[in-house]
Design an enzyme around this catalytic site. Structure first.
Site, PDB file in Angstrom:
ATOM      1  N   GLY A 141      15.067  10.449  -3.641  1.00  0.00           N
ATOM      2  CA  GLY A 141      14.387  10.353  -4.919  1.00  0.00           C
ATOM      3  C   GLY A 141      15.220  10.876  -6.077  1.00  0.00           C
ATOM      4  O   GLY A 141      16.434  10.645  -6.145  1.00  0.00           O
ATOM      5  N   CYS A 142      14.572  11.616  -6.981  1.00  0.00           N
ATOM      6  CA  CYS A 142      15.247  12.082  -8.195  1.00  0.00           C
ATOM      7  C   CYS A 142      16.383  13.047  -7.906  1.00  0.00           C
ATOM      8  O   CYS A 142      17.278  13.218  -8.742  1.00  0.00           O
ATOM      9  CB  CYS A 142      14.234  12.736  -9.128  1.00  0.00           C
ATOM     10  N   ALA A 143      16.381  13.693  -6.762  1.00  0.00           N
ATOM     11  CA  ALA A 143      17.473  14.599  -6.391  1.00  0.00           C
ATOM     12  C   ALA A 143      18.666  13.859  -5.814  1.00  0.00           C
ATOM     13  O   ALA A 143      19.704  14.470  -5.538  1.00  0.00           O
ATOM     14  CB  ALA A 143      16.975  15.642  -5.385  1.00  0.00           C
ATOM     15  N   GLY A 144      18.537  12.545  -5.647  1.00  0.00           N
ATOM     16  CA  GLY A 144      19.538  11.784  -4.907  1.00  0.00           C
ATOM     17  C   GLY A 144      20.927  11.782  -5.511  1.00  0.00           C
ATOM     18  O   GLY A 144      21.924  11.782  -4.784  1.00  0.00           O
ATOM     19  N   MET A 335      15.774  17.986  -9.120  1.00  0.00           N
ATOM     20  CA  MET A 335      14.664  18.233  -8.202  1.00  0.00           C
ATOM     21  C   MET A 335      14.132  16.890  -7.709  1.00  0.00           C
ATOM     22  O   MET A 335      14.134  15.910  -8.454  1.00  0.00           O
ATOM     23  CB  MET A 335      13.546  19.006  -8.899  1.00  0.00           C
TER      24      MET A 335
END
Length: 350
Positions: A141-144, A335
């Site tokens: 997700g956004c931490a990728g 995060m």
């Protein structure tokens, strides 16, 4: 003594269709206002998001068509492959490296399903050699973007001199769902955009910055904060807890713990380069990290110009920071689902 991993180049790419935030707000009103009783209460998010425009793989009218898994998947495969090739080619050209010299490709994407994975589908477009190593990663997700950077740097470190290409590509707009009459879905339509970023890394001499350390922190019992639900229509966004207050309360101790494991402290960081999940998230990060209000200026600019593109977004911030001049030590942070904080420390090349 093993050589440090160097960030050699970074590049970004966006799809052709621009969605002005005013047009997105009008489209949301058209799609939800008469069917969702709380729409007017949620609608101000289009103005408060800090977003002026976003990019998408399809024009805005396409999202009003009947869409299920097949239609969304076709759009994902087409759009993601083009963005992959565009970002990868730009990064390789910036590094002065031929596609046939790439040893390993790390692909980060969580907004569609592709088997064969994206780097295989885009191989001919980019020009990879037949025996390139492929490492597709799903679910970050956004931490990728940050976690993928960490994975790519460790692979580069394991084989000094080898060239590792990281590509993070997300087609977040495919999660726009007219059938989902929820606050989370409407917030997603106000935030999400599409984009890709690519980095070339190598354990060798020379580069933009040296990868100093990396780490993650996953909070227990937080699976409900962010993620996807899955049904016959496609992915549905999960925002079951408010992220800004969680970040303000928990992010600083988590990052301090990651840094401490490498003998560093928060005060040793000259610039935090953060994933801009939304305007309230950026403000929460500034408070949590004891930064001056407005310190995360590149984050706000990226959010305004591109929206939240999930994994690539932090790398868009890093690209802008590099253009303006890296400070001595930059901590790249994001995060994402898990709920996880991911960090990579970069030291400016001498």
């Amino acid at each position: 003594m093993a050589q440090s991993v160097q960030l050699v180049s970074i590049a970004t790419a966006v799809p052709p269709y621009v969605i002005d935030q005013r047009d997105a707000a009008a489209a949301a009103h058209r799609g939800f206002a008469e069917r969702y009783g709380d729409f007017e209460r949620v609608a101000p998010v289009f103005r408060s998001s800090g977003i002026r425009q976003r990019y998408a793989v399809r024009p805005i009218e396409w999202y009003f068509e009947p869409l299920g898994w097949p239609e969304r998947t076709r759009a994902y495969l087409d759009g993601a492959c083009r963005l992959f090739a565009d970002a990868a080619t730009k990064a390789l050209n910036a590094a002065g490296i031929s596609p046939t010299d790439v040893d390993t490709v790390v692909t980060i994407s969580s907004t569609g399903i592709a088997t064969p994975s994206l780097e295989a589908r885009a191989a001919r477009l980019v020009g990879f050699r037949a025996y390139v190593d492929r490492v597709p990663v799903f679910g970050l997700g956004c931490a990728g973007g940050v976690s993928g950077f960490s994975i790519a740097s460790r692979l580069a470190h394991s084989r000094p001199g080898s060239i590792v290409l990281l590509v993070a590509v997300e087609i977040c707009t495919l999660a726009f769902r007219l059938d989902e009459l929820t606050k989370a879905n409407i917030v997603a339509t106000a935030l999400f955009g599409d984009g890709a970023a690519a980095c070339v890394l190598r354990a060798d001499e020379g580069g933009i910055a040296t990868v100093e350390m990396d780490g993650q922190h996953t909070w227990p019992d937080t699976l409900d904060i962010m993620g996807w639900s899955v049904d016959p229509q496609g992915f549905g966004v999960i925002f079951d807890r408010a992220i800004p207050p969680f970040a303000e309360e928990h992010i600083a101790p988590a990052i301090a713990g990651i840094l401490n494991r490498s003998g560093l402290e928060l005060a040793d960081v000259d610039r935090f380069a953060c994933h801009p999940g939304g305007s309230k998230v950026i403000t929460a990060l500034e408070r949590a990290l004891s930064l001056e209000q407005g310190a995360l200026d590149h984050e706000r600019t990226v959010l305004a110009d591109y929206g939240n593109m999930s994994a690539p977004t932090a790398l868009f911030v890093l690209e802008r920071l590099i253009r303006s001049g890296l400070p001595s030590r930059t901590l790249l942070t994001a995060m994402g689902p898990g709920f996880t904080a991911s960090c990579v420390s970069l030291k400016r090349a001498a």
